[in-house]
Motif scaffolding. Structure first.
Motif, PDB file in Angstrom:
ATOM      1  N   ARG A 124       0.827  -1.208   0.000  1.00  0.00           N
ATOM      2  CA  ARG A 124       0.000   0.000   0.000  1.00  0.00           C
ATOM      3  C   ARG A 124       0.863   1.262   0.000  1.00  0.00           C
ATOM      4  O   ARG A 124       0.579   2.225  -0.712  1.00  0.00           O
ATOM      5  CB  ARG A 124      -0.949  -0.004   1.200  1.00  0.00           C
ATOM      6  N   VAL A 125       1.906   1.250   0.813  1.00  0.00           N
ATOM      7  CA  VAL A 125       2.807   2.408   0.862  1.00  0.00           C
ATOM      8  C   VAL A 125       3.477   2.599  -0.500  1.00  0.00           C
ATOM      9  O   VAL A 125       3.534   3.709  -1.026  1.00  0.00           O
ATOM     10  CB  VAL A 125       3.861   2.257   1.983  1.00  0.00           C
ATOM     11  N   GLU A 126       3.952   1.507  -1.090  1.00  0.00           N
ATOM     12  CA  GLU A 126       4.604   1.588  -2.401  1.00  0.00           C
ATOM     13  C   GLU A 126       3.644   2.135  -3.456  1.00  0.00           C
ATOM     14  O   GLU A 126       4.042   2.940  -4.314  1.00  0.00           O
ATOM     15  CB  GLU A 126       5.119   0.201  -2.822  1.00  0.00           C
ATOM     16  N   ASN A 127       2.388   1.751  -3.391  1.00  0.00           N
ATOM     17  CA  ASN A 127       1.392   2.257  -4.332  1.00  0.00           C
ATOM     18  C   ASN A 127       1.252   3.776  -4.202  1.00  0.00           C
ATOM     19  O   ASN A 127       1.203   4.488  -5.207  1.00  0.00           O
ATOM     20  CB  ASN A 127       0.042   1.577  -4.094  1.00  0.00           C
ATOM     21  N   HIS A 128       1.199   4.264  -2.963  1.00  0.00           N
ATOM     22  CA  HIS A 128       1.064   5.715  -2.767  1.00  0.00           C
ATOM     23  C   HIS A 128       2.343   6.467  -3.143  1.00  0.00           C
ATOM     24  O   HIS A 128       2.270   7.603  -3.613  1.00  0.00           O
ATOM     25  CB  HIS A 128       0.630   6.026  -1.342  1.00  0.00           C
ATOM     26  N   VAL A 129       3.486   5.832  -2.955  1.00  0.00           N
ATOM     27  CA  VAL A 129       4.739   6.444  -3.411  1.00  0.00           C
ATOM     28  C   VAL A 129       4.693   6.603  -4.935  1.00  0.00           C
ATOM     29  O   VAL A 129       5.025   7.668  -5.466  1.00  0.00           O
ATOM     30  CB  VAL A 129       5.964   5.604  -2.975  1.00  0.00           C
ATOM     31  N   LYS A 130       4.256   5.554  -5.633  1.00  0.00           N
ATOM     32  CA  LYS A 130       4.146   5.622  -7.098  1.00  0.00           C
ATOM     33  C   LYS A 130       3.165   6.703  -7.529  1.00  0.00           C
ATOM     34  O   LYS A 130       3.428   7.455  -8.469  1.00  0.00           O
ATOM     35  CB  LYS A 130       3.721   4.267  -7.670  1.00  0.00           C
ATOM     36  N   LEU A 131       2.012   6.777  -6.833  1.00  0.00           N
ATOM     37  CA  LEU A 131       1.036   7.828  -7.148  1.00  0.00           C
ATOM     38  C   LEU A 131       1.644   9.212  -6.941  1.00  0.00           C
ATOM     39  O   LEU A 131       1.477  10.106  -7.773  1.00  0.00           O
ATOM     40  CB  LEU A 131      -0.218   7.676  -6.281  1.00  0.00           C
ATOM     41  N   GLY A 132       2.361   9.379  -5.851  1.00  0.00           N
ATOM     42  CA  GLY A 132       3.001  10.663  -5.571  1.00  0.00           C
ATOM     43  C   GLY A 132       4.048  11.029  -6.606  1.00  0.00           C
ATOM     44  O   GLY A 132       4.115  12.174  -7.057  1.00  0.00           O
ATOM     45  N   LEU A 133       4.855  10.049  -7.002  1.00  0.00           N
ATOM     46  CA  LEU A 133       5.907  10.310  -7.984  1.00  0.00           C
ATOM     47  C   LEU A 133       5.352  10.548  -9.381  1.00  0.00           C
ATOM     48  O   LEU A 133       6.019  11.152 -10.223  1.00  0.00           O
ATOM     49  CB  LEU A 133       6.900   9.142  -8.008  1.00  0.00           C
ATOM     50  N   SER A 134       4.120  10.098  -9.619  1.00  0.00           N
ATOM     51  CA  SER A 134       3.521  10.323 -10.940  1.00  0.00           C
ATOM     52  C   SER A 134       2.790  11.669 -11.015  1.00  0.00           C
ATOM     53  O   SER A 134       2.283  12.038 -12.064  1.00  0.00           O
ATOM     54  CB  SER A 134       2.539   9.192 -11.273  1.00  0.00           C
ATOM     55  N   SER A 135       2.764  12.388  -9.909  1.00  0.00           N
ATOM     56  CA  SER A 135       2.073  13.685  -9.856  1.00  0.00           C
ATOM     57  C   SER A 135       3.078  14.829  -9.859  1.00  0.00           C
ATOM     58  O   SER A 135       4.255  14.643  -9.565  1.00  0.00           O
ATOM     59  CB  SER A 135       1.211  13.765  -8.589  1.00  0.00           C
TER      60      SER A 135
END
Length: 199
Positions: A124-135
């Motif tokens: 879950r944390v990795e998913n949010h890191v990816k979302l953050g880095l894609s923004s």
């Protein structure tokens, strides 16, 4: 906590200011702040997670606003927790010093997601890191500024009030007794000997 015993008011305020500045730095960060919680989040740790943008806890995590148990008040962290959960939940959690689980934490608004186990937490944390880095980093920072501009910024007056409540509580006779009892692993003088954590 051992250092609190015998400190002057000026020393307590200076020490508390460091803590307040740490929370403020996290809360005001222009970056996406993700809090990953596993095990326990007690007292000051709740201040840290209340400053985060995304809070994910492993299902077995326990929480407690525990200050009243040792004669303190959650003065500094209240400035960050109350805007997140509101006064009703803060009254319930802080005045009772209830040890609570992830379901109550999510219902109160302290956390956003519950992970089933440590592996799920990491995913879950990795998913949010990816979302953050894609923004856009600029857009993330400006969204934080927007939230503050809409009137949700924690004011300096609120922080100063929390700091003063924290300092006064740390200097009180109740805190001196509560901290001593905690360090000596005994019940504080005000507790009813008929009550214990085992009952």
């Amino acid at each position: 906590m051992r250092d609190v015993l015998g400190q002057t008011e000026a020393e307590v305020i200076e020490d508390s200011r460091y803590l307040l500045n740490m929370y403020k730095a996290i809360n005001d960060s222009p970056k996406l702040v993700i809090a990953e919680i596993e095990g326990a989040a007690v007292a000051g740790a709740l201040g840290i997670l209340s400053c985060a943008d995304i809070i994910i806890a492993e299902a077995k995590t326990r929480f407690c606003v525990s200050e009243v148990k040792i004669g303190l008040v959650p003065g500094i962290i209240a400035a960050f927790i109350v805007p997140r959960v509101g006064t009703s939940w803060f009254r319930y959690l802080s005045k009772s010093a209830l040890l609570f689980d992830t379901e109550i934490a999510r219902t109160a608004g302290l956390i956003h997601e519950i992970a089933s186990d440590p592996e799920d937490l990491a995913r879950r944390v990795e998913n949010h890191v990816k979302l953050g880095l894609s923004s856009s980093p600029h857009a993330i920072a400006e969204t934080g500024n927007l939230i503050n501009a809409l009137g949700y910024e924690i004011s300096e007056e609120t922080l100063d009030n929390g700091l003063l409540f924290n300092a006064k509580a740390r200097l009180s006779d109740a805190a001196q007794e509560g901290i001593s009892a905690f360090l000596e692993k005994r019940a504080p003088a005000w507790s009813d000997p008929a009550l214990s954590d085992d009952s």
